[in-house]
Write an enzyme that holds these catalytic residues in place. Structure first.
Site, short mmCIF file in Angstrom:
data_model
loop_
_atom_site.label_atom_id
_atom_site.label_comp_id
_atom_site.label_asym_id
_atom_site.label_seq_id
_atom_site.Cartn_x
_atom_site.Cartn_y
_atom_site.Cartn_z
N GLU A 83 -0.72 24.99 1.27
CA GLU A 83 -0.70 23.51 1.23
C GLU A 83 -2.15 23.06 1.28
O GLU A 83 -2.85 23.29 2.28
CB GLU A 83 0.09 22.93 2.42
CG GLU A 83 0.15 21.39 2.33
CD GLU A 83 0.76 20.71 3.57
OE1 GLU A 83 1.05 21.38 4.58
OE2 GLU A 83 0.92 19.48 3.51
N ASP A 89 -7.32 22.55 5.21
CA ASP A 89 -7.96 21.24 5.28
C ASP A 89 -9.31 21.40 5.97
O ASP A 89 -9.52 22.37 6.69
CB ASP A 89 -7.08 20.25 6.09
CG ASP A 89 -7.33 18.80 5.70
OD1 ASP A 89 -6.39 18.15 5.19
OD2 ASP A 89 -8.46 18.31 5.92
N ASP A 148 -6.80 13.05 -1.71
CA ASP A 148 -7.67 11.89 -1.90
C ASP A 148 -7.75 11.62 -3.40
O ASP A 148 -8.00 12.54 -4.18
CB ASP A 148 -9.07 12.19 -1.33
CG ASP A 148 -9.02 12.36 0.19
OD1 ASP A 148 -8.10 11.80 0.81
OD2 ASP A 148 -9.89 13.06 0.75
N LYS A 166 -13.14 7.58 -9.05
CA LYS A 166 -14.28 7.59 -9.98
C LYS A 166 -14.74 8.99 -10.36
O LYS A 166 -15.57 9.15 -11.23
CB LYS A 166 -15.44 6.82 -9.35
CG LYS A 166 -15.12 5.35 -9.20
CD LYS A 166 -16.36 4.53 -8.99
CE LYS A 166 -15.95 3.07 -8.92
NZ LYS A 166 -16.62 2.36 -7.87
N ASP A 223 1.12 9.05 -3.77
CA ASP A 223 1.51 7.65 -3.92
C ASP A 223 0.73 7.03 -5.07
O ASP A 223 0.97 5.89 -5.45
CB ASP A 223 1.16 6.88 -2.64
CG ASP A 223 -0.34 6.86 -2.42
OD1 ASP A 223 -0.93 7.96 -2.36
OD2 ASP A 223 -0.93 5.77 -2.35
C1 LIG Z 1 -4.95 11.55 2.28
S1 LIG Z 1 -5.06 12.92 3.34
C2 LIG Z 1 -3.45 13.64 3.22
C3 LIG Z 1 -3.13 14.54 4.38
C4 LIG Z 1 -1.71 15.10 4.40
N1 LIG Z 1 -1.46 15.96 3.27
C5 LIG Z 1 -0.70 13.99 4.44
O1 LIG Z 1 -0.08 13.73 3.41
O2 LIG Z 1 -0.51 13.39 5.50
C6 LIG Z 1 -6.05 14.03 2.37
C7 LIG Z 1 -6.48 15.25 3.14
O3 LIG Z 1 -7.15 16.13 2.26
C8 LIG Z 1 -8.28 16.67 2.93
N2 LIG Z 1 -9.26 17.04 1.88
C9 LIG Z 1 -9.63 16.30 0.84
N3 LIG Z 1 -10.53 16.95 0.08
C10 LIG Z 1 -10.73 18.15 0.69
C11 LIG Z 1 -11.54 19.29 0.39
N4 LIG Z 1 -12.33 19.32 -0.70
N5 LIG Z 1 -11.48 20.33 1.22
C12 LIG Z 1 -10.68 20.32 2.33
N6 LIG Z 1 -9.89 19.27 2.66
C13 LIG Z 1 -9.91 18.20 1.85
C14 LIG Z 1 -8.76 15.59 3.87
O4 LIG Z 1 -9.51 16.11 4.94
C15 LIG Z 1 -7.43 14.95 4.29
O5 LIG Z 1 -6.92 15.52 5.49
#
Ligand SMILES: C[S@@+](CC[C@H](N)C(=O)[O-])C[C@H]1O[C@@H](n2cnc3c(N)ncnc32)[C@H](O)[C@@H]1O
Length: 241
Positions: free
Chosen positions: A59, A84, A133, A137, A167
């Site tokens: 995941e 993460d 995320d 851009k 979403d």
């Molecule tokens: C919007 S949150 C979603 C978290 C979880 N999946 C949820 O739906 O509740 C996006 C997560 O992706 C992680 N993340 C984004 N880019 C990352 C990267 N390059 N390496 C590690 N983690 C990343 C962020 O730290 C964050 O916890």
């Protein structure tokens, strides 16, 4: 008043970090352990970490690890690793897995950008990307961009399945375009997962992540895409909109 609140959050985070250091189900590598080299568990997750021979599912951007923990509960004959960079969030999933004695859920704290240092050819069967995320851009920073898919090709089994839950219409459409332009095999493309009662999508509906619950409360439609990744294909990035 505000200051007090943020101090409390910092303290909690610190406590979580400290506690997590002793969790046997969490791997937190030092930078020098992966910079320009492979991590010691690469190719060895089953032998050294899970101590079995079961398929491995990741995941990515797991946050609190809802998919990692819940899928591990439901599928004891598969191994799940939530990845993460944010340790304070990951603590929650790791703590739950320990308290409930779920041996097939593990967590890896790293930037996903370094993922090829952690997994060897054919080591991973499936990937879930849960509410990434959106990077509006910077398409190439999206976890479903061809740059990241090329990383996944290096360690996924051929035709392994990638699941995306989001979403975000842009992320959904962008990923769908990659699938279509590269003629990858599409399994599901649903624009409103909670507005359908298709039985084959039950696990996608029933496991809700922390972010997902907030988006649902805001009446946002949750989208889901799954497709098979061909590991022997040069992937084309779709042209910018
Ligand atoms: C919007 S949150 C979603 C978290 C979880 N999946 C949820 O739906 O509740 C996006 C997560 O992706 C992680 N993340 C984004 N880019 C990352 C990267 N390059 N390496 C590690 N983690 C990343 C962020 O730290 C964050 O916890």
């Amino acid at each position: 008043m505000k200051k007090q609140k943020s101090q409390k959050v910092t303290k909690n985070k610190k406590e979580r970090f400290a506690e997590m250091k002793a969790f046997p189900n969490v791997i937190e590598p030092e930078f020098q352990e992966i910079f320009n080299k492979n991590y010691r568990l690469r190719g060895q997750w089953n032998k050294e970490f899970f101590k079995n021979n079961h398929p491995i599912v990741l995941e990515l951007g797991c946050g609190k690890g809802e998919y990692t923990v819940n899928l591990a509960r439901h599928f004891p004959l598969q191994n799940f690793i939530g990845i993460d960079i944010k340790g304070a969030r990951m603590w929650k999933g790791a703590k739950t897995a320990l308290e409930e004695n779920i041996p097939n859920a593990g967590f890896l704290r790293t930037r996903i950008d370094f993922i090829t240092s952690f997994f060897d050819k054919d080591e991973v069967k499936e990937i879930w990307v849960t509410f990434p995320d959106p990077q509006p851009k910077k398409a190439r920073k999206r976890l479903t961009s061809t740059k990241f898919l090329a990383y996944y090709q290096k360690f996924m089994q051929n035709k392994g399945v990638i699941h995306l839950k989001t979403d975000h219409t842009l992320v959904y459409q962008y990923t769908l375009k990659i699938v279509q332009e590269n003629e990858l095999e599409l399994i599901h493309a649903e624009r409103d997962i909670h507005g359908t009662n298709k039985s084959e999508l039950e696990k996608v509906r029933n496991i809700q992540t922390f972010y997902e619950k907030q988006f649902v409360e805001q009446n946002k439609k949750i989208k889901y895409l799954s497709f098979k990744l061909n590991i022997n294909q040069d992937l084309k990035e779709p042209p910018d909109e």
